[in-house]
Design an enzyme around this catalytic site. Structure first.
Site, PDB file in Angstrom:
ATOM      1  N   TYR A   1       0.852  -1.191   0.000  1.00 39.49           N
ATOM      2  CA  TYR A   1       0.000   0.000   0.000  1.00 39.49           C
ATOM      3  C   TYR A   1       0.881   1.233   0.000  1.00 39.49           C
ATOM      4  CZ  TYR A   1      -3.500   3.481   1.360  1.00 39.49           C
ATOM      5  OH  TYR A   1      -4.320   4.583   1.401  1.00 39.49           O
TER       6      TYR A   1
ATOM      7  N   ASP B   1       9.234   2.715   0.088  1.00 42.44           N
ATOM      8  CA  ASP B   1       8.170   3.383   0.821  1.00 42.44           C
ATOM      9  C   ASP B   1       8.334   2.998   2.293  1.00 42.44           C
ATOM     10  OD1 ASP B   1       5.927   4.286   2.058  1.00 42.44           O
ATOM     11  OD2 ASP B   1       4.536   3.636   0.500  1.00 42.44           O
TER      12      ASP B   1
ATOM     13  N   LYS C   1       3.831   9.083   8.653  1.00 45.63           N
ATOM     14  CA  LYS C   1       3.473   8.564   9.970  1.00 45.63           C
ATOM     15  C   LYS C   1       4.408   9.044  11.106  1.00 45.63           C
ATOM     16  CE  LYS C   1       0.465   5.036   8.208  1.00 45.63           C
ATOM     17  NZ  LYS C   1       0.548   4.322   6.952  1.00 45.63           N
TER      18      LYS C   1
HETATM   19  C1  PLP Z   1       0.003   4.741   5.563  1.00 46.56           C
HETATM   20  C2  PLP Z   1       0.846   4.489   4.378  1.00 46.56           C
HETATM   21  C3  PLP Z   1       0.860   5.357   3.275  1.00 46.56           C
HETATM   22  C4  PLP Z   1      -0.102   6.499   3.146  1.00 46.56           C
HETATM   23  O1  PLP Z   1       0.060   7.453   4.126  1.00 46.56           O
HETATM   24  P1  PLP Z   1      -1.153   8.450   4.455  1.00 46.56           P
HETATM   25  O2  PLP Z   1      -0.559   9.433   5.402  1.00 46.56           O
HETATM   26  O3  PLP Z   1      -2.240   7.614   5.036  1.00 46.56           O
HETATM   27  O4  PLP Z   1      -1.565   9.072   3.161  1.00 46.56           O
HETATM   28  C5  PLP Z   1       1.783   5.128   2.275  1.00 46.56           C
HETATM   29  N1  PLP Z   1       2.635   4.096   2.339  1.00 46.56           N
HETATM   30  C6  PLP Z   1       2.634   3.236   3.366  1.00 46.56           C
HETATM   31  C7  PLP Z   1       3.642   2.135   3.396  1.00 46.56           C
HETATM   32  C8  PLP Z   1       1.727   3.388   4.411  1.00 46.56           C
HETATM   33  O5  PLP Z   1       1.702   2.499   5.402  1.00 46.56           O
END
Ligand code: PLP
Length: 424
Positions: free
Chosen positions: A144, A239, A267
């Site tokens: 994701y 990511d 985060k």
């Molecule tokens: C949570 C998440 C995102 C998206 O971040 P948001 O602040 O919710 O837009 C992207 N990549 C990873 C790996 C995530 O866990």
């Protein structure tokens, strides 16, 4: 357990907010029942609107690595707010936060702050396209990267729990430029590169998967990705929105000793405030406007309150021994749960890294989305509700990471293990 106030708020919310929630991961679609509403959090604990208190393993889905309402973060955010919440012009907070990121993450020489992880991965992808002059991207099943059109393909967690592999309304032309390979499968990646050589702008991956439950990449697999992308002139994007400042101070790239071209963060680096970031070498980041031709902007990007809270968080994390302690706590929880499940002869596997873990019921090994999908969801739903009754708030989906914070004491962890015993 009384939940009448939560019920009342949920009914009111459902009339005026889609599904009563502002992010689908907060709905309880995959475990059944209606979401609780919360009023406060301190350390490892949160309290709902009916006065029930729980040990929290959601921790805002990762940002609260220091726990709720950490004094240093509260103080930093309050001071910044008092001085003016936003200027739309640079502040010293941004310089400090950027310095902390560059000092921590091995591959980042220059960083741009945005407002969410979604923006970070979206911008990282645009940067890869700008730098390579290619269009296609490769992602992994169960990975994701936020809700950008091109990345909402086989995207794990929220989507996995709802049983939709994709989203309505995604631009099909953009999605068509996104290729998907199984996680941890280098042979599949090699086949894709053989077919699409010199057309792929980037490979984007969570080096420690966090959105199909916790699924760490094999070292050989990541090393293979690094080699293949480099040989092809394709950029490698890690990511690290979850793993950054969690798996280690320098993120998964520090753990594996592998440097991507671009890193996405989010985060944790905002200490609970909306934030994201992407960064890489000076050469690569000089494509970003106003230095270069790749446009990316944000009215509230680098917001002083978020930067102050984020910098305060990173300063705490930079202290000696912090990650040893976080790893020890995670280990204590995982070992405790393993003991209980084994004793009660419950089939399970637990995947864990520093600061997060996932319990998968009914499966022996989880290494990708396919094996994660074989978990016993019915069992998890019953476990989730029983844990709640026993004072533990878990993520309301079997495809999510449980987040351990530095505020979780040994007594919280032991109480969680005891709650698991009673639940089973
Ligand atoms: C949570 C998440 C995102 C998206 O971040 P948001 O602040 O919710 O837009 C992207 N990549 C990873 C790996 C995530 O866990």
């Amino acid at each position: 357990m009384q939940t009448t106030n939560s019920q009342r708020l949920y009914e009111a919310a459902s009339e005026i907010i889609p599904g009563g929630v502002n992010s689908p991961a907060r709905a309880w679609g995959s475990v059944g029942g209606d979401p609780l509403f919360f009023t406060s959090g301190t350390g490892s604990k949160i309290t709902d609107v009916d006065g029930n208190t729980y040990i929290d393993y959601v921790c805002s889905w990762g940002p609260l690595i220091l726990g709720h309402s950490h004094p240093a973060v509260v103080e930093a955010a309050q001071a910044a707010t008092r001085s003016g919440a936003s200027f739309g012009a640079p502040t010293e907070y941004e310089v400090e936060a950027a310095g902390l990121v560059v000092g921590a993450v091995p591959s980042i020489e220059m960083v741009r702050f945005v407002n969410s992880g979604t923006e970070a991965s979206m911008s990282a992808m645009r940067l890869a396209r700008a730098a390579t002059d290619r269009d296609m991207i490769l992602k992994f099943d169960g990975g994701y990267h936020g809700h950008d059109d091109a990345l909402l393909v086989r995207a794990g967690s929220g989507l996995a729990s709802q049983g939709i592999a994709d989203s309505a309304g995604v631009n099909s032309k953009l999605a068509a430029d996104t290729l998907v390979a199984p996680y941890n499968d280098l042979a599949a990646v090699e086949k894709i590169f053989a077919a699409y050589r010199e057309r792929l702008a980037c490979v984007i991956i969570e080096p420690i998967g966090g959105n199909m439950g916790v699924v760490p990449a094999d070292r050989d697999f990541l090393q293979g990705l690094r080699r293949i992308t480099r040989d092809d002139g394709c950029l490698l994007i890690f990511d690290e929105v979850i793993s950054g400042f969690r798996a280690a101070y320098g993120g998964a790239q520090e753990v594996y000793g592998i440097e991507p071209d671009i890193t996405c963060l989010g985060k944790t680096i905002g200490g609970g405030f909306p934030v994201g970031a992407y960064g890489g070498s000076k050469e690569l980041m000089s494509h970003v406007a106003p230095l270069g031709a790749m446009y990316q902007a944000g009215t509230l990007s680098g917001n002083p309150v978020a930067m102050a809270a984020g910098a305060a968080t990173m300063r705490e994390l930079a202290k000696p021994g912090v990650y040893e302690e976080l790893a020890r706590k995670t280990e204590r929880l995982a070992d405790g749960l393993r003991g209980v499940f084994a004793e009660l002869e419950v089939p399970f596997t637990i995947n864990q890294v520093c600061g997060m873990l996932t319990v998968f019921f009914g499966v022996e090994e989880v290494t990708d989305m396919d094996s994660a999908s074989k978990n016993d969801r019915e069992m998890f739903s019953r476990f989730f509700h029983s844990m709640l009754e026993n004072g533990v708030y878990l993520p309301p989906s079997p495809f999510e990471a449980w987040f351990v914070s530095l505020a979780h004491g040994d007594e919280d962890i032991d109480a969680t293990v005891e709650a698991a015993r009673r639940s089973l």
